[in-house]
Design an enzyme around this catalytic site. Structure first.
Site, mmCIF file in Angstrom:
data_model
loop_
_atom_site.group_PDB
_atom_site.id
_atom_site.type_symbol
_atom_site.label_atom_id
_atom_site.label_comp_id
_atom_site.label_asym_id
_atom_site.label_seq_id
_atom_site.Cartn_x
_atom_site.Cartn_y
_atom_site.Cartn_z
ATOM 1 N N GLY A 19 0.826 -1.198 0.000
ATOM 2 C CA GLY A 19 0.000 0.000 0.000
ATOM 3 C C GLY A 19 0.856 1.241 0.000
ATOM 4 N N ARG A 20 0.322 2.317 -0.567
ATOM 5 C CA ARG A 20 1.060 3.576 -0.622
ATOM 6 C C ARG A 20 0.085 4.717 -0.453
ATOM 7 N NH1 ARG A 20 3.499 2.945 -5.084
ATOM 8 N NH2 ARG A 20 5.641 2.621 -4.402
ATOM 9 N N GLY A 21 0.455 5.702 0.363
ATOM 10 C CA GLY A 21 -0.373 6.874 0.578
ATOM 11 C C GLY A 21 0.430 8.133 0.380
ATOM 12 N N MET A 23 1.571 10.039 2.603
ATOM 13 C CA MET A 23 2.565 10.263 3.639
ATOM 14 C C MET A 23 3.467 9.060 3.860
ATOM 15 S SD MET A 23 1.950 11.516 7.581
ATOM 16 C CE MET A 23 1.153 10.017 8.117
ATOM 17 N N ALA A 24 2.976 7.852 3.652
ATOM 18 C CA ALA A 24 3.731 6.665 4.037
ATOM 19 C C ALA A 24 3.510 5.534 3.044
ATOM 20 C CB ALA A 24 3.330 6.216 5.445
ATOM 21 N N GLU A 25 4.371 4.532 3.164
ATOM 22 C CA GLU A 25 4.233 3.291 2.412
ATOM 23 C C GLU A 25 4.034 2.153 3.401
ATOM 24 O OE1 GLU A 25 7.826 3.018 0.197
ATOM 25 O OE2 GLU A 25 7.124 4.331 -1.428
ATOM 26 N N VAL A 26 3.210 1.175 3.028
ATOM 27 C CA VAL A 26 2.939 0.032 3.895
ATOM 28 C C VAL A 26 3.505 -1.229 3.238
ATOM 29 C CG1 VAL A 26 1.172 -1.329 5.074
ATOM 30 C CG2 VAL A 26 0.859 1.137 4.786
ATOM 31 N N LYS A 41 4.304 0.213 8.421
ATOM 32 C CA LYS A 41 4.100 1.508 7.761
ATOM 33 C C LYS A 41 5.359 2.336 7.961
ATOM 34 C CE LYS A 41 0.178 3.758 7.854
ATOM 35 N NZ LYS A 41 -0.991 4.569 8.269
ATOM 36 N N ASP A 144 -11.174 10.886 10.318
ATOM 37 C CA ASP A 144 -10.980 10.591 8.893
ATOM 38 C C ASP A 144 -11.628 9.262 8.517
ATOM 39 O OD1 ASP A 144 -10.123 11.155 6.340
ATOM 40 O OD2 ASP A 144 -8.158 10.253 6.601
#
Length: 638
Positions: A19-21, A23-26, A41, A144
Site C-alpha cells: 500500500g502507498r499513501g 505520507m507513508a508506504e505500507v 508503515k 478521517d
C-alpha cells in the site's frame, strides 16, 4: 540471486509493498522474534525531513498504542530506522509495526461490487461504530472515517485503520486542495470540520453517515470539487439513500439523515446510539424516535428565498388589504353617457382629485400594513452572556431566535459558559435571526512537544511555546543520553494537556554507574556494556586465575561518563611443563664367581645383569582450559 531482507529494529523483516499513501508506504513484514506476519508503515523518505510529517506520523502510533479493540487494527511497535541519502547524510525514518489483516479495504470492495446489501452495509457500519464508541471513550477522535480506512478481512471481520491521521493533517494546516488524501476526505467531512470549528466525536458520526450512504447507494451524499463539497456539507440538505435505491427500507433513510444533521446538537450524540439503531433494524425492531423524526424534514436544509419569493403587483400586492374598503380602488360608479355630457369641466377635476386621493389612501394603507408586518417580525435579543450553553439556547429559542456556537479556549471561564454574543443584548432583530454566541471550551488543548533527546534549554523553550509550564526537573544517570539532554518527559510527548499544565523533565547527568566486574566471565561482562550502548574493548593476559574471567577493568567501578571507552582485561591459561621418564637401553657386565678346583686354581664365569643407571626426557604440554560454557548469571543492577 538472493538478497538479504531489510531488517528494522533488529527483528522486523521488510517484505513487499502492499500500500502507498500521500505520507507513508505500507509493507508486508515478518516479526522474527515472535514468528508472525505484520504490516509495517514507513514514512516516505521525501517527508523524513519535514517536521510536520514526523510529528503527525509519530502521533498516529501514540494515539492508537493504548487501544485494544477487535475492530481496530492493533499497533504492536514503533521505532526509527537510519537511511543514508545519496550525499552520504543519514536521516531518521520512523516506522510503525501493525497487525497484518488479510483482506480488502471497503474502497476496494465498493470499486469491485458497487453497492452492498442493506443488511451487510448495516453490519459493517455497526462494527465501525463499535470501534469508534470505544475510541471516543478513550478520548480519541478518528477524524478521517472513509472506505479507504476500513478493512474487511477474509473472515468477515471489520478493522478500522489510521487513527489520528486526519488530526495530524489539521495540525499541519492542510487545505482542501493540498493533497489527494485531503481531497478524498472532503467527501466525508463534517460541517463543523469544513468550517474550521473544533471537532469532537460527533464529527466521526457524520463521516460514518456518509460511509453508510455510500455502502447503500454506491455514491457519496454530495459530489463535486472540494470547494463545492465543503459548501454542500455546510448548507445543502442530503438526499435520501432511497432516492438512488428505491427498494431500500425507510429506516435506513432515517438513520442516515439523522447522522447527517448539520447541527451536531441534533444528530446522533454518540457512535453507540447510531449503532443501536442499526442493530434494531437488523432485529426487525423500531428505531429511536429521534431518528424517525429525521424523515419529517432534514435539519439544516439549504434555504432558497429567491425561489420562494412571489413578486406581486405594486400598490396593493394584487389583493385587497385587510380592513381596506372595496371601493377604495374603484371610487367612481359608472355613469350614463348623457350625464357625462351634461357635466361641467369642474366635474372632471373632482373625479381626478378623487382618484388621486384614493391612490394616496391605498398607498398609505399598504405602507402601514407593511410597517406593521415588519414590526411584528422584530424581537429583542435576550442577554445570554454568563449562562450555560443549554440554558442560552432555550432562552434564544423562546425569543424565536436561532443560535450558532463558536467555541473559544478560556482559562478564566468554565467550559460550556457563554462569554460573548452577537448581536448585543436588547438589540431588535428579525425573527429566526441567528445569534452567534461564544462559549468557553476551557483551557486550550495542546500537546507535549517531542522534547526527548533535546537539550534542557531547548526543551524548556518548546514547552513554553506549546503553552505549557515547566514542572519538576530531575537529574538521572543514563548510559546513552548525553549530559544535559532530556531522557524522558512526564506526561510523554504528544500527550494531550490543557494550557498551562506542567511537564516534568528528567535530564541526563551524562554518567553511568559501573559495577566491579572482577570474576565475571568476559562474554557476560562485555554484553553488559554493549546492551547499554557503551563502548568497550577487551585485552587478554596469561594468569593463574580462572580462564576467561575478568581480572582487571579501566576505569574502575563507580560513576563514569557514558562517553568513556572501557577496557576489560581477562585471564587466559599459562603453558604447563610435563616431565616423563624413559628406561635406558640394556648393557652387558661381567660378574666373577670363584670356586676352588682340585688344582687349587680359580675359575671365572661371566653373567648379564641390568645396569642401575637410567636416562630421562622432558615433554611440555599446555594445561587444558575450562570448557564450561559462558553464562550470564545475575546481571548487577546499575
Amino acid at each position: 540471486m538472493s538478497t538479504t531482507p531489510r531488517l528494522l529494529g533488529g527483528r522486523y523483516e521488510v517484505g513487499e509493498l502492499i500500500g502507498r499513501g500521500g505520507m507513508a508506504e505500507v509493507h508486508r513484514g515478518y516479526d522474527t522474534r515472535l514468528g508472525r506476519d505484520v504490516a509495517i508503515k514507513i514514512l516516505r523518505s521525501d517527508h523524513a525531513r519535514d517536521s510536520s510529517f514526523l510529528i503527525r506520523f509519530r502521533r498516529e502510533a501514540q494515539s492508537v498504542a493504548g487501544l485494544n479493540h477487535p475492530s481496530i487494527v492493533a499497533v504492536y511497535d514503533s521505532g526509527e530506522d537510519k537511511l543514508t541519502e545519496f550525499g552520504g547524510a543519514e536521516i531518521d525514518v520512523p516506522y510503525i509495526v501493525m497487525e497484518y489483516v488479510q483482506g480488502r479495504t471497503l474502497r476496494e470492495v465498493l470499486n469491485d461490487e458497487g453497492t452492498l446489501a442493506p443488511e451487510v452495509a448495516g453490519r459493517i457500519t455497526a462494527a465501525v461504530l463499535d470501534a469508534l464508541a470505544y475510541s471516543h471513550q478513550m478520548g480519541i477522535v478518528h477524524r478521517d472515517i472513509k472506505p479507504g480506512n476500513v478493512m474487511l478481512g477474509e473472515g468477515g471481520e471489520v478493522k478500522v485503520m489510521d487513527f489520528g491521521i486526519a488530526r495530524a493533517m489539521a495540525d499541519a494546516q492542510a487545505t482542501m486542495t493540498q493533497t489527494s488524501a485531503v481531497i478524498g476526505t472532503a467527501q466525508y467531512i463534517s460541517p463543523e470540520q469544513a468550517e474550521g470549528q473544533q471537532v469532537d466525536h460527533r464529527s466521526d458520526v457524520y463521516s460514518t453517515g456518509c460511509l453508510l450512504f455510500e455502502l447503500l447507494t454506491g455514491r457519496t451524499p454530495f459530489t463535486g470539487d472540494p470547494i463545492s463539497l465543503t459548501y454542500q456539507h455546510v448548507r445543502k440538505a442530503p438526499p435520501r439513500p432511497s432516492e438512488f435505491v428505491p427498494e431500500l427500507p425507510s429506516d435506513y433513510d432515517a438513520v442516515v439523515l439523522h447522522a447527517l444533521a448539520k447541527d451536531r446538537e441534533v444528530r446522533y450524540q454518540g457512535a453507540g446510539d447510531m449503532r443501536t439503531d442499526l442493530l434494531r433494524i437488523a432485529q426487525g425492531r423500531s428505531i429511536s424516535p429521534a431518528a424517525s423524526a429525521a424523515l419529517l424534514g432534514p435539519a439544516g436544509e439549504e434555504t432558497a428565498d429567491q425561489e420562494n419569493t412571489q413578486f406581486l403587483p405594486a400598490g396593493t400586492g394584487g389583493r385587497p388589504l385587510p380592513h381596506e374598503p372595496e371601493t377604495a380602488l374603484h371610487p367612481v360608479a359608472p355613469v350614463d353617457r348623457d350625464q357625462r355630457r351634461q357635466r361641467s369641466p369642474w366635474g372632471w377635476v373632482f373625479v381626478v382629485a378623487a382618484l388621486v386621493a384614493a391612490i394616496a389612501l391605498g398607498a398609505f394603507a399598504v405602507k402601514q400594513y407593511r410597517d406593521n408586518q415588519e414590526l411584528s417580525r422584530l424581537v429583542a435579543v435576550p442577554r445570554v452572556i454568563g449562562l450555560d450553553q443549554a440554558v442560552a439556547k432555550k432562552r434564544l429559542t423562546d425569543a424565536r431566535l436561532q443560535m450558532n456556537v463558536v467555541a473559544e479556549p478560556s482559562t478564566d471561564v468554565e467550559p460550556g459558559i457563554v462569554t460573548d454574543q452577537d448581536p448585543d443584548p436588547s438589540a431588535e432583530v428579525e425573527q429566526n435571526r441567528v445569534v452567534t454566541v461564544t462559549v468557553s471550551s476551557g483551557p486550550a488543548e495542546t500537546e507535549v512537544p517531542p522534547v526527548v533527546g533535546e537539550t534542557q534549554k531547548k526543551a524548556e523553550a518548546m514547552i513554553k511555546e506549546a503553552g505549557l509550564t515547566l514542572g519538576k526537573v530531575t537529574k538521572e544517570d543514563s548510559p546513552t543520553v548525553p549530559k544535559g539532554h532530556v531522557i524522558s518527559a512526564d506526561p510523554t510527548p504528544y500527550a494531550n494537556l490543557s494550557e498551562r499544565d506542567p511537564v516534568d523533565l528528567a535530564i541526563s547527568t551524562g554518567a553511568v554507574r559501573i559495577p566491579n566486574f572482577s570474576g565475571w566471565e568476559i562474554q557476560r561482562a562485555t554484553e553488559w556494556f554493549t546492551s547499554r550502548g557503551l563502548k568497550v574493548k577487551t585485552e587478554s593476559i596469561t594468569s593463574s586465575e580462572e580462564p576467561n574471567t575478568v581480572i582487571g577493568q579501566d576505569p574502575g567501578q563507580g560513576k563514569r561518563l557514558n562517553t568513556t571507552t572501557f577496557t576489560l582485561t581477562y585471564a587466559i591459561a599459562a603453558p604447563v611443563t610435563v616431565t616423563t621418564t624413559q628406561p635406558p637401553p640394556a648393557t652387558s657386565t661381567t660378574t666373577t664367581t670363584t670356586s676352588p678346583t682340585s688344582s687349587g686354581s680359580t675359575s671365572t664365569t661371566p653373567s648379564d645383569t641390568p645396569s642401575s643407571s637410567s636416562s630421562s626426557s622432558t615433554t611440555t604440554t599446555p594445561k587444558p582450559t575450562s570448557t564450561r560454557p559462558p553464562g550470564r548469571g545475575n546481571v548487577l543492577s546499575d
